[in-house]
Design a protein around this motif. Structure first.
Motif, PDB file in Angstrom:
ATOM      1  N   LYS A  25       4.145   0.512  -4.727  1.00  0.00           N
ATOM      2  CA  LYS A  25       3.495   0.749  -6.020  1.00  0.00           C
ATOM      3  C   LYS A  25       4.505   1.031  -7.124  1.00  0.00           C
ATOM      4  O   LYS A  25       4.261   0.717  -8.291  1.00  0.00           O
ATOM      5  N   SER A  26       5.653   1.605  -6.765  1.00  0.00           N
ATOM      6  CA  SER A  26       6.656   1.928  -7.776  1.00  0.00           C
ATOM      7  C   SER A  26       7.480   0.710  -8.198  1.00  0.00           C
ATOM      8  O   SER A  26       8.221   0.780  -9.174  1.00  0.00           O
TER       9      SER A  26
ATOM     10  N   PRO B  41       6.122  -2.859  -8.636  1.00  0.00           N
ATOM     11  CA  PRO B  41       5.110  -3.921  -8.560  1.00  0.00           C
ATOM     12  C   PRO B  41       5.648  -5.320  -8.866  1.00  0.00           C
ATOM     13  O   PRO B  41       5.024  -6.310  -8.473  1.00  0.00           O
TER      14      PRO B  41
ATOM     15  N   ALA C 205       3.641   4.041  -1.504  1.00  0.00           N
ATOM     16  CA  ALA C 205       4.082   4.522  -2.813  1.00  0.00           C
ATOM     17  C   ALA C 205       5.316   3.742  -3.267  1.00  0.00           C
ATOM     18  O   ALA C 205       5.480   3.452  -4.450  1.00  0.00           O
TER      19      ALA C 205
ATOM     20  N   GLY D 263       0.780  -1.235   0.000  1.00  0.00           N
ATOM     21  CA  GLY D 263       0.000   0.000   0.000  1.00  0.00           C
ATOM     22  C   GLY D 263       0.806   1.276   0.000  1.00  0.00           C
ATOM     23  O   GLY D 263       0.245   2.367  -0.079  1.00  0.00           O
TER      24      GLY D 263
END
Length: 190
Positions: free
Chosen positions: A94-95, A97, A91, A89
């Motif tokens: 997410k950068s 994956p 950042a 969850g």
């Protein structure tokens, strides 16, 4: 072809697992970051303190906030933390994956990376070694001259001076390297 923090997009950054993966896919340079523990062990870690987005404590829980300074911990204390997975969850997660978790990964010594490369038989891979200091936060690390001399000594001891470059945003360390070890390249970051 440079493996940034090992194989950061595919494996936990600055871990032996990530560096082994980077070697396996054929990188020509391993980029890594150096910090120094309270007991003067050179360790591979990007930040001057433990990053809550990649660090879990002995209970397996992610840190709630920025952790202690690497310099404030002895190497044995540092080994209690797991840096093998990204905090879901965030950042940061997410950068990256495609990064695969590797539970149980610990912050390695620089000497362990040199041993891993030696064992792999790769005699060509280069090392881009960044010193992690901040001129405006001198209490967070050792002095620049001490830092630079420690890194130079480790590189020389491993016999990889001709394959190493030292990088830094703190140019004071690079000036020391140029005086003490002109055979080791330097890169001034800005």
């Amino acid at each position: 072809l440079q493996g940034h923090r090992g194989a950061r997009g595919l494996a936990a950054e600055n871990t032996l697992h990530g560096f082994a993966l980077a070697l396996g896919i054929g990188v020509t340079t391993l980029e890594l970051d150096i910090a120094i523990t309270r007991d003067d062990v050179l360790v591979i870690h990007h930040d001057r303190s433990l990053n809550p987005d990649i660090t879990r404590n002995a209970d397996g829980r992610f840190l709630d906030a920025r952790g202690p300074l690497i310099r404030s911990l002895g190497f044995d204390e540092l080994q209690r933390f797991d840096v093998g997975r990204l905090k879901p969850g965030t950042a940061y997660a997410k950068s990256h994956p495609q990064q695969q978790a590797f539970d149980g990964a610990r912050i390695p010594r620089l000497t362990e990376l040199f041993a891993l490369v030696r064992k792999s038989g790769n005699e060509q891979v280069r090392f881009a070694i960044e010193t992690k200091l901040a001129p405006d936060k001198p209490h967070e690390t050792v002095a620049p001259d001490v830092f630079a001399r420690a890194v130079v000594a480790a590189i020389r001891a491993a016999g990889v001076a001709d394959r190493s470059t030292i990088l830094s945003f703190d140019w004071r360390t690079l000036a020391v390297v140029q005086r003490q070890a002109p055979e080791i390249g330097t890169v001034y970051l800005s």
